[in-house]
Motif scaffolding. Structure first.
Motif, short mmCIF file in Angstrom:
data_model
loop_
_atom_site.label_atom_id
_atom_site.label_comp_id
_atom_site.label_asym_id
_atom_site.label_seq_id
_atom_site.Cartn_x
_atom_site.Cartn_y
_atom_site.Cartn_z
N ILE A 110 51.26 55.39 10.83
CA ILE A 110 50.27 55.73 11.80
C ILE A 110 51.03 54.74 12.84
O ILE A 110 50.70 53.73 12.77
N ARG B 296 46.78 54.35 16.45
CA ARG B 296 45.58 54.25 15.85
C ARG B 296 44.53 54.40 16.70
O ARG B 296 43.23 54.52 16.05
N THR C 240 44.13 60.37 14.86
CA THR C 240 44.44 59.41 13.48
C THR C 240 43.64 58.46 13.65
O THR C 240 43.76 57.39 12.79
N ARG C 241 42.71 58.31 14.40
CA ARG C 241 41.85 56.91 14.49
C ARG C 241 40.98 56.82 13.29
O ARG C 241 40.77 57.71 12.48
N LEU D 80 42.69 56.11 10.35
CA LEU D 80 43.44 56.35 9.19
C LEU D 80 44.58 55.15 9.17
O LEU D 80 45.02 54.72 10.21
N ASP E 45 48.29 53.93 6.81
CA ASP E 45 49.46 54.68 6.46
C ASP E 45 49.39 55.19 4.88
O ASP E 45 48.44 54.68 4.26
N LEU F 226 52.16 60.38 17.09
CA LEU F 226 50.90 59.55 16.51
C LEU F 226 51.44 59.04 15.12
O LEU F 226 50.52 58.11 14.63
N ALA F 227 52.48 59.40 14.28
CA ALA F 227 52.91 58.85 13.18
C ALA F 227 54.34 59.48 12.91
O ALA F 227 54.62 60.07 13.27
N VAL G 296 53.74 63.33 12.89
CA VAL G 296 52.85 63.85 13.67
C VAL G 296 52.96 63.64 15.10
O VAL G 296 53.16 62.63 15.40
N SER H 162 51.84 68.47 12.62
CA SER H 162 52.06 67.66 11.45
C SER H 162 53.08 68.14 10.39
O SER H 162 53.08 69.17 9.98
N SER I 51 44.19 62.42 3.83
CA SER I 51 44.70 61.98 5.23
C SER I 51 45.45 63.18 5.77
O SER I 51 45.44 63.43 7.09
N ILE J 89 44.17 65.03 9.52
CA ILE J 89 45.01 64.94 10.69
C ILE J 89 45.02 66.48 11.17
O ILE J 89 44.99 66.86 12.21
#
Length: 231
Positions: free
Chosen positions: A132, A135, A140-141, A143, A145, A164-165, A186, A199, A212, A216
């Motif tokens: 992530i 964050r 993704t808040r 979450l 890795d 985001l990731a 993501v 995603s 997770s 997402i």
């Protein structure tokens, strides 16, 4: 709110079963859900204008020019667009207009070392980490890795997207690249008034049910929806 689920393409990604996993969430969130088994609906301007969110699960396949034009027009006008894995990041490979809209295209999923390959799909299931990198984003808040053992998508992408990731491909001696490669896993994308969320994890139902991954995808649906974009 009106959600349109468009599914089809390569059956290996089980588009019916995969999308069915998320219908209870959409309905519980108050969406009126329509399901289409083909992409012709994208050319229906009236239907697109009534749609607040499109959830697409169509791997490979083909799309007609009037359909991709209708999709791009709808998103630019505020319709949200989202999906996972090959259902959005490996759709309609021959359509440059679609690829520009989504901003990332599957290139490969590297395999295990040759001696460990048995000739089945599991040859491409690698342990890897989804890292992530944003964050603070609503998707993704909170979450951390997380680790997966499944296909790890190598993605060709541009810099219009907000990542985001990510996931990093190592450079083992049996492959021809010589340094690790980081791909977005993501990302979001603003297209006119519309929001896009992609995603890349989601090859199989068990991956989609990973807490997770599912979080997402579900957050991405609500974030991309037209009413969210207008707020």
């Amino acid at each position: 709110m009106r959600a349109l689920v468009v599914r089809g393409g390569w059956e290996g990604h089980r588009p019916v079963e995969a999308t069915e996993l998320f219908l209870p969430f959409l309905k519980a969130e108050g969406y009126e859900v329509r399901i289409s088994e083909e992409t012709g609906v994208y050319a229906d301007a009236d239907e697109m204008a009534r749609t607040d969110l499109i959830v697409q699960c169509v791997t490979m396949s083909e799309i007609r020019p009037e359909e991709v034009r209708g999709l791009r027009t709808a998103v630019a006008a505020g319709t949200g667009f989202t999906g996972w894995h090959g259902g959005i990041a490996d759709s309609f490979r021959a359509s440059a207009d679609y690829l520009q809209l989504v901003g990332g295209q599957f290139a490969t999923h590297p395999s295990k070392e040759p001696g460990a390959c048995a000739g089945g799909p599991e040859d491409n299931f690698l342990p890897h980490t989804i890292e992530i990198v944003d964050r603070d984003h609503p998707i993704t808040r909170g979450l951390d890795d997380f680790a997966l053992t499944t296909e790890q998508y190598w993605v060709l992408h541009d810099d219009l997207s907000d990542v985001l990731a990510t996931t990093t491909h190592p450079a083992p001696p049996w492959h021809p690249w010589h340094r690790p490669i980081t791909s977005p896993a993501v990302w979001t994308r603003q297209w006119g008034e519309g929001r896009i969320v992609v995603s890349t994890p989601g090859h199989s139902l068990d991956v989609l049910e990973h807490p997770s991954v599912r979080t997402i995808i579900e957050r991405g649906m609500t974030w991309a929806t037209r009413t969210a974009s207008a707020s």
